[in-house]
Design a protein around this motif. Structure first.
Motif, short mmCIF file in Angstrom:
data_model
loop_
_atom_site.label_atom_id
_atom_site.label_comp_id
_atom_site.label_asym_id
_atom_site.label_seq_id
_atom_site.Cartn_x
_atom_site.Cartn_y
_atom_site.Cartn_z
N CYS A 160 0.85 -1.19 0.00
CA CYS A 160 0.00 0.00 0.00
C CYS A 160 0.88 1.24 0.00
N LEU A 161 0.40 2.30 -0.65
CA LEU A 161 1.10 3.58 -0.60
C LEU A 161 0.14 4.70 -0.97
N TRP A 162 0.51 5.91 -0.57
CA TRP A 162 -0.21 7.11 -1.00
C TRP A 162 0.48 7.66 -2.24
N LEU A 163 -0.31 7.96 -3.26
CA LEU A 163 0.23 8.44 -4.53
C LEU A 163 -0.50 9.69 -4.99
N LYS A 164 0.25 10.59 -5.61
CA LYS A 164 -0.33 11.77 -6.24
C LYS A 164 0.34 11.94 -7.60
N ALA A 165 -0.46 11.94 -8.66
CA ALA A 165 0.10 12.03 -10.01
C ALA A 165 0.56 13.45 -10.29
N GLY A 166 1.66 13.55 -11.05
CA GLY A 166 2.14 14.85 -11.49
C GLY A 166 1.39 15.30 -12.74
N GLU A 167 1.85 16.40 -13.32
CA GLU A 167 1.23 16.92 -14.54
C GLU A 167 1.56 16.01 -15.72
N TRP A 187 -4.23 13.30 -3.84
CA TRP A 187 -3.62 12.13 -3.21
C TRP A 187 -4.63 10.98 -3.18
N HIS A 188 -4.14 9.78 -3.48
CA HIS A 188 -4.97 8.57 -3.42
C HIS A 188 -4.21 7.48 -2.69
N HIS A 189 -4.97 6.67 -1.96
CA HIS A 189 -4.41 5.50 -1.29
C HIS A 189 -4.58 4.30 -2.22
N LEU A 190 -3.48 3.61 -2.50
CA LEU A 190 -3.49 2.50 -3.45
C LEU A 190 -2.93 1.26 -2.78
N CYS A 191 -3.60 0.12 -2.97
CA CYS A 191 -3.09 -1.16 -2.47
C CYS A 191 -3.21 -2.23 -3.54
N VAL A 192 -2.18 -3.08 -3.62
CA VAL A 192 -2.26 -4.29 -4.43
C VAL A 192 -1.95 -5.48 -3.54
N MET A 240 4.77 10.54 -3.57
CA MET A 240 4.36 9.30 -2.92
C MET A 240 4.77 9.32 -1.46
N SER A 241 4.05 8.55 -0.67
CA SER A 241 4.34 8.50 0.76
C SER A 241 3.85 7.19 1.35
N ASP A 242 4.40 6.86 2.50
CA ASP A 242 3.91 5.77 3.36
C ASP A 242 3.78 4.43 2.64
N LEU A 243 4.80 4.04 1.90
CA LEU A 243 4.77 2.72 1.29
C LEU A 243 4.98 1.66 2.37
N GLN A 244 4.08 0.69 2.40
CA GLN A 244 4.16 -0.43 3.34
C GLN A 244 4.04 -1.72 2.56
N PHE A 245 4.84 -2.72 2.95
CA PHE A 245 4.91 -3.99 2.22
C PHE A 245 4.78 -5.12 3.24
N LEU A 299 9.43 16.09 1.58
CA LEU A 299 8.51 17.06 2.17
C LEU A 299 7.73 16.42 3.30
N PRO A 300 7.35 17.22 4.31
CA PRO A 300 6.47 16.66 5.34
C PRO A 300 5.11 16.34 4.74
N PHE A 301 4.54 15.23 5.15
CA PHE A 301 3.25 14.82 4.58
C PHE A 301 2.47 14.03 5.62
N GLU A 302 1.23 14.41 5.82
CA GLU A 302 0.36 13.68 6.73
C GLU A 302 -0.96 13.44 5.97
N PRO A 303 -1.12 12.25 5.40
CA PRO A 303 -2.28 11.99 4.54
C PRO A 303 -3.61 12.12 5.25
N CYS A 304 -3.58 11.97 6.56
CA CYS A 304 -4.85 11.91 7.28
C CYS A 304 -5.30 13.25 7.84
N HIS A 305 -4.67 14.35 7.40
CA HIS A 305 -5.11 15.68 7.86
C HIS A 305 -5.32 16.58 6.66
#
Length: 196
Positions: A24-31, A80-85, A144-149, A190-196
């Motif tokens: 799982c990870l948080w992702l944000k697409a660029g331009e 930002w989107h939360h994505l899991c596979v 991207m942020s918070d990748l967990q495996f 960069l600092p990032f807190e997806p839940c705020h």
């Protein structure tokens, strides 16, 4: 930005073969079109052991042992989107989740063979050899942020809990921290807190 030299490396090694997994990870697409490659895991003799890629106008794909499935996931809104596979060797069953909702699933994705240990896990570039030979056209653009495996298939409830910020689980194979991610090529942290 699109380069063949900006990337991050997850320092922690995959020490055991992986018979089941969730990433799982948080992702944000660029331009621009094409998200690129959020992550790629290469092992000796197999550069596409485990890859998540959205190349140009093609749909997003998950590759395991160089076999691919298309993921019905779209990230074009610049948010930002939360994505899991998830995946398991048993019948090669896979699932894809976006923002806590299951978007797709299937089977026969490299079934009955584990993901090998001892490879290199790269964020933001697609490896054509272990740890290198990056192609600028496949490079990730965005954040991207918070990748967990994890070495197991998380339940849909566990995934939803994380996507909605009702809880936070830490991966046993790899987890996100200042110390665990090594930056290369002038990447901005960069600092990032997806839940705020």
């Amino acid at each position: 930005m699109k380069t063949n030299y900006m990337y991050a490396r997850m320092k922690r090694a995959v020490v055991n073969e992986v018979f089941a997994m969730t990433i799982c990870l948080w992702l944000k697409a660029g331009e621009g079109p094409g998200l690129g490659t959020p992550f790629s895991y290469a092992v000796p003799g197999q550069a596409n052991e485990l890859v998540l890629i959205k190349w140009g106008t093609n749909p997003m794909e998950l590759l395991i042992n160089d076999k691919a499935v298309t993921l019905p996931i779209s990230m074009t809104d610049g948010k930002w989107h939360h994505l899991c596979v998830t995946w398991t060797t048993r019948d090669g069953v896979w699932e894809a989740y976006q923002d806590g909702v299951k978007k797709g699933s299937g089977q026969n994705l490299s079934g009955w063979q584990p993901i090998k240990s001892g490879g290199t896990f790269i964020l933001g570039q697609e490896q054509d050899t272990m740890g290198g030979r990056f192609d600028v056209t496949q490079s990730f653009m965005g954040g991207m942020s918070d990748l967990q495996f994890w070495s197991r298939v998380l339940t849909s409830n566990e995934i939803h809990t994380q996507a909605t910020c009702a809880g936070h689980l830490v991966g046993d194979v790899m987890s996100w921290s200042e110390e665990s991610v090594e930056l290369h090529g002038g990447l901005a942290k960069l600092p990032f807190e997806p839940c705020h």
